[in-house]
Scaffold this motif. Structure first.
Motif, PDB file in Angstrom:
ATOM      1  N   VAL A  18      42.032  46.083  27.894  1.00 27.85           N
ATOM      2  CA  VAL A  18      42.692  45.504  29.069  1.00 27.85           C
ATOM      3  C   VAL A  18      43.864  46.402  29.478  1.00 27.85           C
ATOM      4  O   VAL A  18      44.090  46.640  30.672  1.00 27.85           O
ATOM      5  CB  VAL A  18      43.146  44.061  28.774  1.00 27.85           C
ATOM      6  CG1 VAL A  18      44.030  43.524  29.884  1.00 27.85           C
ATOM      7  CG2 VAL A  18      41.928  43.158  28.563  1.00 27.85           C
ATOM      8  N   VAL A  21      43.174  49.436  31.891  1.00 29.87           N
ATOM      9  CA  VAL A  21      42.757  49.233  33.282  1.00 29.87           C
ATOM     10  C   VAL A  21      43.801  49.739  34.273  1.00 29.87           C
ATOM     11  O   VAL A  21      43.454  50.400  35.261  1.00 29.87           O
ATOM     12  CB  VAL A  21      42.381  47.763  33.540  1.00 29.87           C
ATOM     13  CG1 VAL A  21      42.032  47.531  34.999  1.00 29.87           C
ATOM     14  CG2 VAL A  21      41.204  47.354  32.634  1.00 29.87           C
ATOM     15  N   LEU A  50      38.902  41.675  31.159  1.00 30.49           N
ATOM     16  CA  LEU A  50      38.800  42.976  31.822  1.00 30.49           C
ATOM     17  C   LEU A  50      38.625  42.811  33.328  1.00 30.49           C
ATOM     18  O   LEU A  50      39.214  43.559  34.118  1.00 30.49           O
ATOM     19  CB  LEU A  50      37.646  43.790  31.225  1.00 30.49           C
ATOM     20  CG  LEU A  50      37.898  44.310  29.807  1.00 30.49           C
ATOM     21  CD1 LEU A  50      36.599  44.783  29.172  1.00 30.49           C
ATOM     22  CD2 LEU A  50      38.922  45.427  29.825  1.00 30.49           C
TER      23      LEU A  50
END
Length: 143
Positions: A18, A21, A50
């Motif tokens: 995560v 990103v 995600l």
């Protein structure tokens, strides 16, 4: 995070987190494609987490899970138009990046000579020479 650029349109990666990103968005990726099933192995990030991170960072999110080692023609039939229509550049990920690369290769073989496909994959660190029969099969589905 290990990014393996196939060409200017698509890069593949092993499992991302995560926290990765925001960096992917900063690097200029526009679409994030998950080819790994949720809960494939204990401890992997949840796909919903995600997806939320992708959307929060302005990335398009595509969840197209594919079973490792069992990529079907139907999987390729779904991947091919998705990758053509996705906002570029695309980052596709799975456990190791191989699944994404095989999906890309089989779909690319419909419009690109197999030797070029194998070469691009090889330059990204994936040996797809064993896929020659399937690449030829996909080449018969031009366009």
């Amino acid at each position: 995070m290990e990014l393996r650029k196939i060409d200017d349109q698509i890069t593949v990666a092993p499992q991302i987190s995560v926290d990765d990103v925001a960096e992917l968005a900063r690097l200029g990726f526009k679409t994030l494609v998950a080819n790994r099933p949720d809960h494939e192995e204990p401890g992997q990030p949840g796909m919903s987490d995600l997806e939320a991170a992708a959307k929060a960072n302005g990335l398009e999110w595509v969840y197209q899970p594919v079973e490792s080692g069992h990529i079907t023609d139907e999987d390729v039939d779904r991947f091919a138009p998705m990758i053509q229509q996705a906002e570029k550049p695309v980052l596709a990920f799975c456990r190791s990046g191989t699944r994404c690369t095989v999906l890309w290769a089989l779909s690319a073989a419909r419009d690109t000579p197999a030797g070029d496909v194998v070469s691009k994959a090889g330059n990204a660190g994936y040996d797809l020479s064993g896929l020659a029969p399937r690449l030829a099969q996909q080449a018969a589905k031009k366009g």
